[in-house]
Design a protein around this motif. Structure first.
Motif, short mmCIF file in Angstrom:
data_model
loop_
_atom_site.label_atom_id
_atom_site.label_comp_id
_atom_site.label_asym_id
_atom_site.label_seq_id
_atom_site.Cartn_x
_atom_site.Cartn_y
_atom_site.Cartn_z
N GLY A 4 -1.80 4.55 3.12
CA GLY A 4 -2.33 5.84 2.68
C GLY A 4 -1.67 7.05 3.31
O GLY A 4 -2.05 8.20 3.03
N SER B 161 0.31 9.39 0.81
CA SER B 161 -0.66 10.16 0.02
C SER B 161 -1.27 11.27 0.86
O SER B 161 -1.43 12.41 0.39
CB SER B 161 -1.79 9.25 -0.47
OG SER B 161 -1.28 8.17 -1.20
N ARG C 123 -1.10 15.17 -0.07
CA ARG C 123 -2.36 15.91 -0.28
C ARG C 123 -2.41 17.15 0.61
O ARG C 123 -2.80 18.23 0.20
CB ARG C 123 -3.55 15.02 0.05
CG ARG C 123 -4.01 14.23 -1.11
CD ARG C 123 -5.44 13.74 -0.93
NE ARG C 123 -5.59 12.49 -1.65
CZ ARG C 123 -5.47 11.29 -1.12
NH1 ARG C 123 -5.28 11.15 0.17
NH2 ARG C 123 -5.57 10.22 -1.86
N LEU D 259 2.87 6.64 -6.31
CA LEU D 259 2.11 7.51 -5.39
C LEU D 259 1.83 8.86 -6.06
O LEU D 259 0.68 9.32 -6.10
CB LEU D 259 2.91 7.69 -4.10
CG LEU D 259 2.31 8.60 -3.02
CD1 LEU D 259 2.80 8.17 -1.64
CD2 LEU D 259 2.67 10.06 -3.23
N TYR D 260 2.87 9.47 -6.59
CA TYR D 260 2.69 10.81 -7.17
C TYR D 260 1.78 10.75 -8.40
O TYR D 260 0.96 11.63 -8.62
CB TYR D 260 4.05 11.42 -7.54
CG TYR D 260 4.85 11.84 -6.32
CD1 TYR D 260 4.35 12.82 -5.46
CD2 TYR D 260 6.08 11.27 -6.02
CE1 TYR D 260 5.07 13.22 -4.35
CE2 TYR D 260 6.80 11.67 -4.91
CZ TYR D 260 6.29 12.63 -4.08
OH TYR D 260 6.99 13.03 -2.96
N LYS E 101 -0.65 8.68 -8.90
CA LYS E 101 -2.03 8.53 -8.43
C LYS E 101 -2.61 9.85 -7.94
O LYS E 101 -3.82 10.08 -8.00
CB LYS E 101 -2.09 7.53 -7.27
CG LYS E 101 -2.18 6.09 -7.71
CD LYS E 101 -2.55 5.21 -6.54
CE LYS E 101 -3.09 3.88 -7.04
NZ LYS E 101 -3.44 2.98 -5.92
N LEU E 102 -1.74 10.72 -7.44
CA LEU E 102 -2.22 12.01 -6.93
C LEU E 102 -2.31 13.07 -8.03
O LEU E 102 -2.67 14.21 -7.76
CB LEU E 102 -1.30 12.50 -5.80
CG LEU E 102 -1.34 11.65 -4.53
CD1 LEU E 102 -0.35 12.17 -3.50
CD2 LEU E 102 -2.74 11.62 -3.93
#
Ligand code: COA
Length: 152
Positions: A84, A87, A91, A119-120, A122-123
């Motif tokens: 994590g 992320s 964030r 990753l991107y 998911k964000l």
């Protein structure tokens, strides 16, 4: 673990981690030195570490234009991945951008870099363009990813 703005003392650790990471964006030493130069374009570097003075676990660097911030590099140490951290760094960066009044954050990523793309995604980043054969060694398209942000 903490995430904080990097100071010049972190440059050597950032560079070491970048050089050990094949898919990171590779910068020359002078480009890192310029990060904190008075006349340099405004950039932000965030580092994640267990403790002050300890090795860093990851970092993110972005160029800060007024409305549009651009992530130029994001690296998490191999043994720290999938916890994590990447992320959390992104964030935090998006939060900083929001506080400074930016309306979007964007970046380029190799098409084959599935970890970063996931990753991107998911964000909340989405594909907004493609640069044909943008990368060399090996040649590959860059995907342009972007997220719109606003003051909460
Ligand atoms: C991309 C990178 C920063 C991800 O960091 P990380 O700390 O492992 O990311 P996170 O743990 O926050 O992962 C978030 C999500 O991204 C996806 N993801 C991350 N690594 C992945 C991998 N190796 N394979 C597939 N999906 C992956 C997953 O969906 C993950 O969520 P999950 O663990 O719940 O399944 C890291 O792999 C890295 O440093 N890579 C080398 C440098 C690089 O390519 N940087 C990107 C330049 S644009």
């Amino acid at each position: 673990m903490f995430i904080r703005k990097a100071t010049p003392e972190y440059l050597a650790l950032i560079r070491k981690l970048e050089q050990a990471t094949e898919t990171a964006a590779h910068w020359a030493e002078r480009e890192y030195d310029a990060l904190f130069a008075a006349d340099a374009p405004r950039r932000i570097a965030l580092v994640a570490a267990e403790d002050v003075g300890a090795q860093i676990l990851g970092f993110v660097i972005a160029r800060c234009a007024a409305e549009e911030w651009e992530i130029e590099n994001l690296v998490v140490a191999r043994e720290q991945q999938r916890r994590g951290l990447g992320s959390a760094l992104v964030r935090e960066l998006v939060q900083e951008a929001r506080q400074f009044g930016a309306t979007s954050v964007l970046l380029e990523v190799r098409q084959s870099n599935r970890a970063a793309r996931k990753l991107y995604e998911k964000l909340g980043f989405s594909e907004s363009g493609r640069r044909k054969s943008y990368y060399r060694d090996p040649p590959e398209d860059a995907l342009l990813l972007r997220i719109s942000i606003s003051i909460p």
